[in-house]
Design a protein around this motif. Structure first.
Motif, PDB file in Angstrom:
ATOM      1  N   THR A  99       0.854  -1.193   0.000  1.00  0.00           N
ATOM      2  CA  THR A  99       0.000   0.000   0.000  1.00  0.00           C
ATOM      3  C   THR A  99       0.883   1.234   0.000  1.00  0.00           C
ATOM      4  O   THR A  99       1.907   1.286   0.693  1.00  0.00           O
ATOM      5  N   ASP A 100       0.473   2.226  -0.810  1.00  0.00           N
ATOM      6  CA  ASP A 100       1.256   3.451  -0.787  1.00  0.00           C
ATOM      7  C   ASP A 100       0.765   4.272   0.400  1.00  0.00           C
ATOM      8  O   ASP A 100      -0.269   3.986   0.988  1.00  0.00           O
ATOM      9  N   SER A 101       1.521   5.304   0.739  1.00  0.00           N
ATOM     10  CA  SER A 101       1.126   6.069   1.931  1.00  0.00           C
ATOM     11  C   SER A 101       0.046   7.063   1.544  1.00  0.00           C
ATOM     12  O   SER A 101      -0.548   7.713   2.365  1.00  0.00           O
ATOM     13  N   GLY A 102      -0.168   7.202   0.234  1.00  0.00           N
ATOM     14  CA  GLY A 102      -1.163   8.165  -0.187  1.00  0.00           C
ATOM     15  C   GLY A 102      -0.574   9.537  -0.405  1.00  0.00           C
ATOM     16  O   GLY A 102      -1.241  10.412  -0.925  1.00  0.00           O
ATOM     17  N   GLY A 103       0.669   9.691  -0.064  1.00  0.00           N
ATOM     18  CA  GLY A 103       1.314  10.998  -0.200  1.00  0.00           C
ATOM     19  C   GLY A 103       1.184  11.535  -1.611  1.00  0.00           C
ATOM     20  O   GLY A 103       0.785  12.653  -1.850  1.00  0.00           O
ATOM     21  N   PHE A 104       1.446  10.670  -2.558  1.00  0.00           N
ATOM     22  CA  PHE A 104       1.456  11.108  -3.964  1.00  0.00           C
ATOM     23  C   PHE A 104       0.051  11.515  -4.411  1.00  0.00           C
ATOM     24  O   PHE A 104      -0.157  12.533  -5.044  1.00  0.00           O
ATOM     25  N   GLN A 105      -0.951  10.711  -4.021  1.00  0.00           N
ATOM     26  CA  GLN A 105      -2.327  11.021  -4.431  1.00  0.00           C
ATOM     27  C   GLN A 105      -2.745  12.354  -3.829  1.00  0.00           C
ATOM     28  O   GLN A 105      -3.392  13.153  -4.486  1.00  0.00           O
ATOM     29  N   GLN A 150       4.362  -1.705   3.524  1.00  0.00           N
ATOM     30  CA  GLN A 150       3.823  -0.374   3.783  1.00  0.00           C
ATOM     31  C   GLN A 150       4.865   0.670   3.395  1.00  0.00           C
ATOM     32  O   GLN A 150       6.069   0.424   3.512  1.00  0.00           O
ATOM     33  N   MET A 151       4.375   1.797   2.876  1.00  0.00           N
ATOM     34  CA  MET A 151       5.298   2.836   2.429  1.00  0.00           C
ATOM     35  C   MET A 151       5.332   3.969   3.441  1.00  0.00           C
ATOM     36  O   MET A 151       4.322   4.300   4.039  1.00  0.00           O
ATOM     37  N   GLN A 152       6.495   4.544   3.619  1.00  0.00           N
ATOM     38  CA  GLN A 152       6.585   5.715   4.505  1.00  0.00           C
ATOM     39  C   GLN A 152       5.757   6.852   3.901  1.00  0.00           C
ATOM     40  O   GLN A 152       5.520   6.890   2.686  1.00  0.00           O
ATOM     41  N   LEU A 153       5.335   7.784   4.712  1.00  0.00           N
ATOM     42  CA  LEU A 153       4.737   9.009   4.179  1.00  0.00           C
ATOM     43  C   LEU A 153       5.875   9.871   3.646  1.00  0.00           C
ATOM     44  O   LEU A 153       6.937   9.970   4.269  1.00  0.00           O
ATOM     45  N   GLU A 155       7.013  13.325   0.787  1.00  0.00           N
ATOM     46  CA  GLU A 155       6.548  14.454  -0.016  1.00  0.00           C
ATOM     47  C   GLU A 155       7.238  14.386  -1.375  1.00  0.00           C
ATOM     48  O   GLU A 155       8.464  14.472  -1.463  1.00  0.00           O
ATOM     49  N   CYS A 156       6.421  14.171  -2.380  1.00  0.00           N
ATOM     50  CA  CYS A 156       6.930  14.045  -3.739  1.00  0.00           C
ATOM     51  C   CYS A 156       6.758  15.388  -4.439  1.00  0.00           C
ATOM     52  O   CYS A 156       5.672  15.947  -4.442  1.00  0.00           O
ATOM     53  N   VAL A 157       7.822  15.927  -4.975  1.00  0.00           N
ATOM     54  CA  VAL A 157       7.773  17.234  -5.647  1.00  0.00           C
ATOM     55  C   VAL A 157       7.691  17.020  -7.156  1.00  0.00           C
ATOM     56  O   VAL A 157       8.460  16.240  -7.720  1.00  0.00           O
ATOM     57  N   VAL A 222      12.138   4.240  -4.941  1.00  0.00           N
ATOM     58  CA  VAL A 222      12.632   5.476  -5.551  1.00  0.00           C
ATOM     59  C   VAL A 222      11.404   6.273  -5.952  1.00  0.00           C
ATOM     60  O   VAL A 222      10.612   5.830  -6.796  1.00  0.00           O
ATOM     61  N   GLY A 223      11.202   7.397  -5.266  1.00  0.00           N
ATOM     62  CA  GLY A 223      10.053   8.268  -5.543  1.00  0.00           C
ATOM     63  C   GLY A 223      10.492   9.495  -6.328  1.00  0.00           C
ATOM     64  O   GLY A 223      11.650   9.623  -6.714  1.00  0.00           O
ATOM     65  N   GLY A 224       9.505  10.371  -6.548  1.00  0.00           N
ATOM     66  CA  GLY A 224       9.828  11.646  -7.170  1.00  0.00           C
ATOM     67  C   GLY A 224      10.264  11.545  -8.608  1.00  0.00           C
ATOM     68  O   GLY A 224      10.840  12.465  -9.172  1.00  0.00           O
ATOM     69  N   LEU A 225       9.986  10.401  -9.239  1.00  0.00           N
ATOM     70  CA  LEU A 225      10.299  10.266 -10.674  1.00  0.00           C
ATOM     71  C   LEU A 225       9.022   9.879 -11.412  1.00  0.00           C
ATOM     72  O   LEU A 225       8.003   9.576 -10.799  1.00  0.00           O
ATOM     73  N   ALA A 226       9.096   9.898 -12.740  1.00  0.00           N
ATOM     74  CA  ALA A 226       7.881   9.717 -13.559  1.00  0.00           C
ATOM     75  C   ALA A 226       6.843  10.753 -13.141  1.00  0.00           C
ATOM     76  O   ALA A 226       5.652  10.478 -13.013  1.00  0.00           O
ATOM     77  N   ARG A 251      14.526  -2.934  -4.465  1.00  0.00           N
ATOM     78  CA  ARG A 251      14.399  -1.546  -4.912  1.00  0.00           C
ATOM     79  C   ARG A 251      13.153  -1.425  -5.770  1.00  0.00           C
ATOM     80  O   ARG A 251      13.002  -2.177  -6.736  1.00  0.00           O
ATOM     81  N   TYR A 252      12.306  -0.452  -5.435  1.00  0.00           N
ATOM     82  CA  TYR A 252      10.995  -0.312  -6.070  1.00  0.00           C
ATOM     83  C   TYR A 252      10.890   1.079  -6.688  1.00  0.00           C
ATOM     84  O   TYR A 252      10.986   2.084  -5.996  1.00  0.00           O
ATOM     85  N   LEU A 253      10.703   1.141  -8.016  1.00  0.00           N
ATOM     86  CA  LEU A 253      10.598   2.426  -8.723  1.00  0.00           C
ATOM     87  C   LEU A 253       9.117   2.750  -8.873  1.00  0.00           C
ATOM     88  O   LEU A 253       8.390   2.072  -9.625  1.00  0.00           O
ATOM     89  N   MET A 254       8.652   3.790  -8.184  1.00  0.00           N
ATOM     90  CA  MET A 254       7.216   4.049  -8.066  1.00  0.00           C
ATOM     91  C   MET A 254       6.614   4.678  -9.307  1.00  0.00           C
ATOM     92  O   MET A 254       7.182   5.592  -9.881  1.00  0.00           O
ATOM     93  N   GLY A 255       5.435   4.133  -9.678  1.00  0.00           N
ATOM     94  CA  GLY A 255       4.677   4.750 -10.758  1.00  0.00           C
ATOM     95  C   GLY A 255       5.238   4.461 -12.136  1.00  0.00           C
ATOM     96  O   GLY A 255       4.841   5.094 -13.106  1.00  0.00           O
ATOM     97  N   VAL A 256       6.165   3.532 -12.232  1.00  0.00           N
ATOM     98  CA  VAL A 256       6.788   3.249 -13.528  1.00  0.00           C
ATOM     99  C   VAL A 256       6.463   1.813 -13.936  1.00  0.00           C
ATOM    100  O   VAL A 256       6.567   0.922 -13.091  1.00  0.00           O
TER     101      VAL A 256
HETATM  102  C1  LIG Z   1       3.558   3.908  -3.976  1.00  0.00           C
HETATM  103  C2  LIG Z   1       4.112   4.725  -2.848  1.00  0.00           C
HETATM  104  O1  LIG Z   1       3.512   6.013  -2.932  1.00  0.00           O
HETATM  105  C3  LIG Z   1       3.767   6.865  -1.902  1.00  0.00           C
HETATM  106  O2  LIG Z   1       3.444   6.572  -0.795  1.00  0.00           O
HETATM  107  N1  LIG Z   1       4.402   8.009  -2.237  1.00  0.00           N
HETATM  108  C4  LIG Z   1       4.798   8.266  -3.475  1.00  0.00           C
HETATM  109  N2  LIG Z   1       4.118   7.754  -4.520  1.00  0.00           N
HETATM  110  C5  LIG Z   1       4.553   8.072  -5.799  1.00  0.00           C
HETATM  111  C6  LIG Z   1       3.808   7.622  -6.889  1.00  0.00           C
HETATM  112  C7  LIG Z   1       4.230   7.977  -8.172  1.00  0.00           C
HETATM  113  N3  LIG Z   1       3.672   7.735  -9.394  1.00  0.00           N
HETATM  114  C8  LIG Z   1       4.505   8.354 -10.294  1.00  0.00           C
HETATM  115  N4  LIG Z   1       4.304   8.389 -11.626  1.00  0.00           N
HETATM  116  C9  LIG Z   1       3.112   7.846 -12.211  1.00  0.00           C
HETATM  117  N5  LIG Z   1       5.574   8.933  -9.688  1.00  0.00           N
HETATM  118  C10 LIG Z   1       5.413   8.737  -8.360  1.00  0.00           C
HETATM  119  C11 LIG Z   1       6.163   9.176  -7.268  1.00  0.00           C
HETATM  120  C12 LIG Z   1       5.715   8.861  -5.983  1.00  0.00           C
HETATM  121  C13 LIG Z   1       6.412   9.331  -4.832  1.00  0.00           C
HETATM  122  O3  LIG Z   1       7.445  10.036  -4.912  1.00  0.00           O
HETATM  123  N6  LIG Z   1       5.926   9.027  -3.609  1.00  0.00           N
END
Ligand SMILES: CCOC(=O)Nc1nc2cc3nc(NC)[nH]c3cc2c(=O)[nH]1
Length: 380
Positions: A99-105, A150-153, A155-157, A222-226, A251-256
């Motif tokens: 589960t993501d922390s929801g930070g990104f959403q 579980q993912m940490q909370l 802040e994705c810029v 790895v956050g903050g990408l894509a 190592r987990y590349l998020m959102g890719v």
């Molecule tokens: C899956 C974990 O999500 C989080 O808790 N934070 C987080 N989520 C992201 C989701 C992302 N999706 C994309 N592209 C589609 N880039 C993302 C970055 C993050 C992020 O930095 N941080």
């Protein structure tokens, strides 16, 4: 014969089984099953992988799916899911869930988002209700959902962004990682992953990767990408980050990402992926195949009796004509969304399976080149 993915372990264990250059073949064993890496995690936002039955998702070879803290806490509510036996019971998926922390959403979906040291305050995009999410509350919610990873909370810029802003968010995410680690405590059969931030600034990425590595977490995302940057910037950041993360942790590349993104990221040391691409594109008639992408809505498919991909084992790819799929999608038929989604997730899992076999056979570079050639040749 038990499949590798049926093997369980009462503690979270990552085994590195083979390497081929920077590409890694591994296995994460957990109480609910083993995750074969490199792995693609279908996105199951609100406890469902849209337009799919969970046993279809399992039959395609997915060992783990993603759940969305932000969506589930707003509806039906984390406490309610706990009362109903947790996310696995609720959504009938018995293998691991990340589960993501929801930070990104929160960053992309809700209005009126406020961030400070305490956490994130935001308004629900559903009913406008106000919510506060601290690192501790984020871990508590993921616990209520009975999440396995579980993912940490964080802040994705969004990029492009100024270095000061990127540094502030990265440093705060580091402090939040420590608070999440304390809140998560000691749960042997589960894991809490840290999230590397730092935008497109190498020295900030290094600071984040080293800071998180010193927390000795069970895995690293790895956050903050894509988030709007060109692919080569994303890949350059992976070249900076991966060597700084412990080799014995996943190592987990998020959102890719797209199939091309994943091939190139595996070649730089990434083990896990999640992306809405196959499911969201599927609902809009975009089919991913070993011959590249097919936009089935295009008029040229209107009388094409061929299936999407007769090499595929997926019924959606081999038992229906493109003409029929074209008709379904053009007519906004629900079955159109279901079949293209099924095809896409099947192709994504086949690609990951091919990647895993290629690494084990020490031929990842050849596999990668052959795969990209077939995409480039397109749909003959
Ligand atoms: C899956 C974990 O999500 C989080 O808790 N934070 C987080 N989520 C992201 C989701 C992302 N999706 C994309 N592209 C589609 N880039 C993302 C970055 C993050 C992020 O930095 N941080």
């Amino acid at each position: 014969m038990t499949a590798e993915s049926d093997v369980t372990s009462d503690t979270f264990q990552f085994k590195l089984l083979a390497t081929d250059g920077k590409a890694r073949r591994g296995a994460i064993s957990m109480p609910r099953g083993t995750i074969r890496t490199p792995a693609f995690m279908p996105v199951g936002t609100g406890g469902t992988v849209k337009a799919m039955y969970m046993d279809q998702v399992e039959d395609l070879g997915a060992d783990i799916i993603l759940g969305n803290t932000y969506h589930l806490m707003l509806r039906p509510g984390a406490e309610r899911v706990a009362k109903l036996g947790g996310l696995h019971e609720f959504g009938r998926w018995q293998k691991p869930i990340l589960t993501d922390s929801g930070g990104f959403q929160v960053m992309s979906l809700s209005a009126l988002r406020k961030i400070n040291e305490q956490g994130v305050t935001f308004q629900s995009h559903i009913d406008g209700s106000r919510h506060e999410m601290s690192p501790e509350r984020s871990i508590e919610i993921q616990g209520l959902l009975d999440s396995d990873i579980q993912m940490q909370l964080d802040e994705c810029v969004r990029l492009p962004a100024g270095e000061t802003e990127i540094e502030r968010a990265m440093e705060m995410s580091l402090r939040w990682a420590d608070r999440c680690k304390v809140a998560f405590g000691d749960q042997p059969g589960k894991a809490m992953f840290g999230i590397v931030q730092g935008g497109d600034v190498p020295k900030l990425r290094e600071r984040s990767a080293e800071g998180l590595s010193s927390l000795d977490l069970k895995g690293y995302a790895v956050g903050g990408l894509a988030v709007g940057e060109p692919q080569e910037v994303m890949l350059d950041m992976l070249d900076v980050i991966c060597p700084l993360l412990p080799a014995e942790k996943p190592r987990y590349l998020m959102g890719v990402g797209t199939p091309d993104d994943m091939l190139k990221s595996v070649g730089r040391g990434i083990d896990m992926f999640d992306c809405v691409m196959p499911t969201r594109a599927g609902r809009h008639g975009l089919a991913f195949t070993r011959h590249g992408k097919i936009n089935i809505k295009n008029a040229r498919h209107a009388e094409d009796h061929r299936p999407l991909d007769e090499e595929s084992s997926c019924p959606a790819a081999r038992a229906y004509s493109r003409a029929y799929l074209h008709h379904l999608v053009r007519s906004n038929e629900i079955l159109g969304m279901m079949l293209i989604t099924w095809n896409n997730l099947s192709y994504y899992q086949d690609l990951m399976s091919g990647i895993r076999a290629a690494i084990a056979a020490q031929r990842f570079d050849d596999f990668s080149a052959e795969t990209q050639e077939r995409w480039a040749k397109g749909d003959i």
